[in-house]
Write an enzyme that holds these catalytic residues in place. Structure first.
Site, mmCIF file in Angstrom:
data_model
loop_
_atom_site.group_PDB
_atom_site.id
_atom_site.type_symbol
_atom_site.label_atom_id
_atom_site.label_comp_id
_atom_site.label_asym_id
_atom_site.label_seq_id
_atom_site.Cartn_x
_atom_site.Cartn_y
_atom_site.Cartn_z
ATOM 1 N N ASP A 509 4.405 -21.912 -1.628
ATOM 2 C CA ASP A 509 4.441 -22.017 -0.166
ATOM 3 C C ASP A 509 5.791 -21.534 0.331
ATOM 4 O OD1 ASP A 509 6.255 -24.050 -0.474
ATOM 5 O OD2 ASP A 509 5.103 -25.541 0.602
ATOM 6 N N ASP A 552 0.670 -22.013 4.984
ATOM 7 C CA ASP A 552 1.595 -21.158 4.251
ATOM 8 C C ASP A 552 1.478 -21.380 2.758
ATOM 9 O OD1 ASP A 552 2.598 -23.748 4.436
ATOM 10 O OD2 ASP A 552 4.661 -23.058 4.164
#
Length: 638
Positions: A509, A552
């Site tokens: 991420d 993300d």
């Protein structure tokens, strides 16, 4: 000296006896002549009566055969069972009536023609019966070919000619008999007067016979008139000047007039100058002694009627004295044919403009019908392809693709399938339907095929599948696709584990991604995500599976690694590439959790949980880096 009375008496008696004898001899001769003439006249009348019976029978036979043929064709062309009624009526007791007709005409000169007539009638009946059987068994094309074939027409033409010749011969013989009777009437009258009472007696007897025969003749003429008025045809007779001398009731019905009021009128008055001009070639031929048959149309009270007409010459003393006309009203048949043709045109227009490919293939795999789509899909002329084997039309490679389905359809089974073909250099996805054309007996005469181009639909399905399995922003596979890919990868790992290979799952991420959105806006945030996905794809192998599972968060599945450390090398490469990328001018870093497994006996959810735990550790250790753990990861769970 005066002669004595006795010799004188004897002389007078002798003369009287001689005169008596002479008179008796004369009377005997006259009686013999009268008897001979009466006998001849009686034979002529009997012959005339037989002719009067034979001629209508021949005419009726021909009309029945024409009715049978017309009814049969109407049935074949329209499929209307009502058209079979004239056929059934015509063939009822036809064999018996034919034998009776042949028995009535005992003229030895006619025997060869009568034998040929019997043969032709039997051939025609066999042909018509065979045609009906073919049609009723579903073999429509063969039935039509048999009806419309040259052989059947030749038989009917030959039969019509033979009957016409015999009818003309009999009519000529009847005319000769009438002429002979008229010529001998004067001589008979002289002999009647010369034969005194006896000859008068014979004259009375002869006259009574003539009257009886005349009455029979009148009765026969009435019967003939009754027959002519009730046949489904227009029968008329024209003399050498083209004037109407006879017309049956059907002529009056069509012309809306009393037939008697039409007698004496010319062809021009009946048909009009324009109509007669159209008939002129046929009139000239019949007046030259040739029997002709043709189709013609006539406008009566604004309605166009169609007729099949036959002109037969009337022969008298070796010359044509006029002609007989027989016209069959075929208006309904013509209208039915026009309706069928119009229906076929409409159907062709519809099928030619449908966005589908339609064909009919017979049992020998020859193309019998195709619509205009053939030109669009294959670049072939539909008409030029008819009658060819499908291997010649579409190529062996194409037909081999469908050989199994073709065999099933020709075996009587309805088949529906999808197939991909290359047509004119363009790949098409097709849905094909094969429907067998089975007759009442179950025999498959051919198959109807319908092919629909579903290329656009397939492309749409593929696009929908891609959309359903990929992330709209980055183009990477989504969580659903990742889950399936991980299960498949673990299944492969079970086999590769025997070779010492390792599988690694990377959880990634972007560090502080919420702050990027809050500071720079969601537009910049989307750019960061897209560029992050691009960097991630470039950093791994083409065989590795990369996906965006939410926000993300990204994952990568690395298969076939020789050592677990190779996954850490890939993670280091990704971290460096992300740090150097600076998408949209924003400096970003990434954290990665690595879970590797040396065998395939691990549940996917457990491996995901292990990689997620490694990611959490990487963030806890300061981000911009990675943490690697190995399954089962017990040494990492602190």
């Amino acid at each position: 000296m005066r002669p004595s009375a006795e010799p004188l008496h004897r002389s007078s008696l002798g003369r009287g006896v001689g005169l008596l004898i002479a008179t008796l001899l004369a009377m005997a001769v006259i009686v013999a002549l009268l008897a001979w003439r009466a006998r001849t006249t009686l034979d002529d009348l009997r012959r005339a009566d037989r002719i009067n019976t034979v001629v209508p029978a021949m005419t009726l036979l021909m009309e029945d055969l024409l009715n049978a043929e017309t009814g049969q064709r109407g049935y074949l062309l329209t499929q209307r069972a009502g058209y079979l009624q004239p056929y059934r009526d015509a063939v009822r007791n036809l064999d018996r009536r034919l034998e009776e007709l042949l028995a009535r005409d005992d003229d030895p000169a006619h025997l060869p023609k009568l034998a040929r007539i019997r043969e032709l009638v039997q051939l025609k009946m066999t042909e018509m019966n065979q045609t009906i059987r073919l049609h009723d068994s579903g073999r429509h094309e063969e039935a039509l070919e048999l009806v419309l074939g040259d052989q059947g027409l030749h038989h009917m033409d030959e039969l019509r000619d033979l009957l016409g010749e015999l009818t003309s011969s009999l009519r000529a013989e009847r005319a000769a008999i009438s002429e002979r009777l008229a010529s001998e009437a004067g001589k008979t009258e002289f002999l009647l007067l010369a034969g005194l009472a006896m000859l008068a007696l014979f004259a009375v007897m002869s006259t009574s016979q003539v009257l009886l025969r005349s009455r029979d003749l009148l009765r026969a003429q009435k019967r003939l008139r009754g027959i002519a008025d009730n046949v489904p045809a227009l029968i008329s007779h024209f003399d050498g000047n083209g004037r109407l001398r006879f017309a049956n009731a059907a002529v009056g019905r069509v012309l809306h007039a009393d037939p008697a009021s039409l007698l004496g009128k010319t062809l021009d008055e009946l048909r009009g100058v324009e109509g007669v001009e159209k008939l002129r070639p046929f009139i000239e031929r019949v007046m030259n002694g040739e029997a002709v048959a043709f189709d013609a149309e006539q406008v009566i009270d604004g309605e166009t009627l169609h007729f099949h007409q036959s002109f037969v010459p009337e022969l008298a003393r070796g010359r044509v004295a006029g002609f007989y006309a027989c016209s069959m009203d075929i208006t309904e048949r013509k209208r039915a044919e026009a309706a069928v043709a119009a229906s076929e045109r409409r159907m062709k227009a519809i099928t030619d403009n449908l966005p589908v490919f339609i064909t009919y293939i017979d049992a020998d795999r020859k193309l019998r019908y195709t619509n205009e789509t053939m030109r669009t899909w294959f670049g072939l002329d539909p008409q030029a392809a008819l009658g060819l084997h499908i291997d010649e039309v579409f190529g062996v490679a194409s037909t081999s693709q469908r050989s199994a389905q073709l065999a099933l359809a020709l075996g009587g089974e309805r088949v529906e399938f999808e197939i991909t073909s290359t047509l004119l250099g363009k790949q098409r996805h097709l849905r094909a339907i094969y429907v067998p054309d089975a007759g009442p007996d179950g025999r498959v005469a051919g198959i109807f095929t319908l092919s629909i181009d579903i290329t656009v639909m397939k492309q749409a399905e593929a696009q929908l599948a891609r959309l359903a399995s990929s992330d709209a922003l980055t183009g990477l596979p989504n969580r659903r696709e990742f889950d399936q890919a991980l299960v498949s990868a673990l299944a492969r790992q079970r086999r590769q584990a025997r070779e010492g290979r390792v599988l690694a799952l990377l959880f990634l991420d972007i560090d502080h991604f919420k702050a990027i959105n809050d500071t720079h806006g969601h537009g910049v945030g989307d750019t960061v995500l897209r560029d992050f996905a691009t960097v991630l794809r470039r950093a791994v192998r083409g065989s590795d599976h990369v996906a965006r599972i939410s926000g993300d968060e990204f994952v990568a599945v690395l298969e076939g690694l020789h050592r677990a450390e190779e996954a850490e090398q890939v993670a280091a490469k990704i971290v460096d590439a992300i740090r150097a990328a600076q998408p949209a001018g924003v400096a970003i870093t990434a954290s990665i959790g690595i879970a590797s497994v040396a065998d395939g006996e691990v549940p996917a959810t457990d491996l995901i949980e292990l990689a997620d735990r490694a990611l959490y550790q990487a963030k806890h250790q300061g981000r911009d880096g990675w943490v690697a753990v190995r399954w089962p990861g017990s040494d990492q769970r602190r």
